[in-house]
Design an enzyme around this catalytic site. Structure first.
Site, mmCIF file in Angstrom:
data_model
loop_
_atom_site.group_PDB
_atom_site.id
_atom_site.type_symbol
_atom_site.label_atom_id
_atom_site.label_comp_id
_atom_site.label_asym_id
_atom_site.label_seq_id
_atom_site.Cartn_x
_atom_site.Cartn_y
_atom_site.Cartn_z
ATOM 1 N N GLY A 110 42.257 27.140 46.937
ATOM 2 C CA GLY A 110 43.470 27.854 47.351
ATOM 3 C C GLY A 110 43.282 28.728 48.573
ATOM 4 N N GLY B 78 45.605 26.484 43.601
ATOM 5 C CA GLY B 78 44.172 26.377 43.379
ATOM 6 C C GLY B 78 43.489 27.737 43.329
ATOM 7 N N THR B 79 42.183 27.695 43.304
ATOM 8 C CA THR B 79 41.364 28.893 43.202
ATOM 9 C C THR B 79 41.301 29.639 44.528
ATOM 10 O OG1 THR B 79 39.978 28.009 41.441
ATOM 11 C CG2 THR B 79 38.993 29.689 42.823
ATOM 12 N N SER B 80 41.411 30.954 44.465
ATOM 13 C CA SER B 80 41.184 31.810 45.630
ATOM 14 C C SER B 80 40.223 32.910 45.216
ATOM 15 C CB SER B 80 42.486 32.442 46.117
ATOM 16 O OG SER B 80 43.369 31.467 46.581
#
Length: 198
Positions: free
Chosen positions: A167, A36-38
């Site tokens: 994330g 996912g997004t971090s």
């Protein structure tokens, strides 16, 4: 009987269709995992270092590997975006417009806190319609480098560093263990690179 109960409520087991996960299907152990997004921002004495991964996911499917999640809002103010790409882009565009008008009215560069407050207001007042997690970072002559977090729901918190996105749960422990107050710009850059590389 027990058999009819299983057949009625778990029809998959009644048929002989293969299960998604079986002991013979071990692809999940070797398959790359999308985290996912971090997004993150870290304050240092002279400013802020911001970073983000470049993946845009749709569930477990990576729809775009080269998206830009760092958006300039004004000369020395940026935001990191997580959540719905269209929601966060629209909110960032609104804030950019209002902040430019505000700067013209002031005749000076806007404060980072003003940008964060605009994000917070838009996100809070539309919390039932938006999926937007934002980190605002920047520098102004009044307070220097600053980092503000606006998570889903629209609260506003100032922090020395912030991480967000789906994330980010994978890097909380690393961040807590390796973050130090008063890091130099180079140390902050390396810290962000290390976090985003996990």
């Amino acid at each position: 009987t027990t058999g009819s109960y299983i057949a009625r409520f778990l029809p998959h087991f009644a048929s002989n269709a293969p299960l998604f996960f079986t002991m013979n299907n071990t692809d999940w152990m070797t398959k790359a995992h999308s985290m996912g997004t971090s997004i993150m921002a870290v304050r240092f004495a002279g400013g802020v270092v911001m970073g983000a991964d470049s993946r845009t996911t749709t569930g477990s499917y990576i729809a775009n590997r080269v998206s830009d999640k760092l958006t300039p809002i004004h000369d020395s103010i940026y935001c990191c975006r997580s959540g719905s790409a269209s929601d966060t882009q629209a909110v960032a565009d609104y804030v950019k417009y209002y902040l430019n008008v505000h700067a013209i009215e002031l005749g000076d560069k806007p404060l980072v806190k003003s940008a964060a407050a605009l994000f917070q207001r838009l996100c809070y007042e539309n919390k039932n319609a938006l999926q937007a997690g934002i980190i605002v970072g920047g520098w102004d002559k009044k307070k220097g480098g600053q980092v503000f977090t606006i998570p889903l729901g629209g609260s506003l918190v100032e922090q020395p560093f912030s991480i967000g996105g789906s994330g980010s749960t994978y890097i909380y422990g690393y961040c807590d263990a390796h973050y130090r107050e008063n890091m130099t710009k180079e140390e902050c850059e390396q810290f962000v690179i290390n976090c985003e590389s996990i």
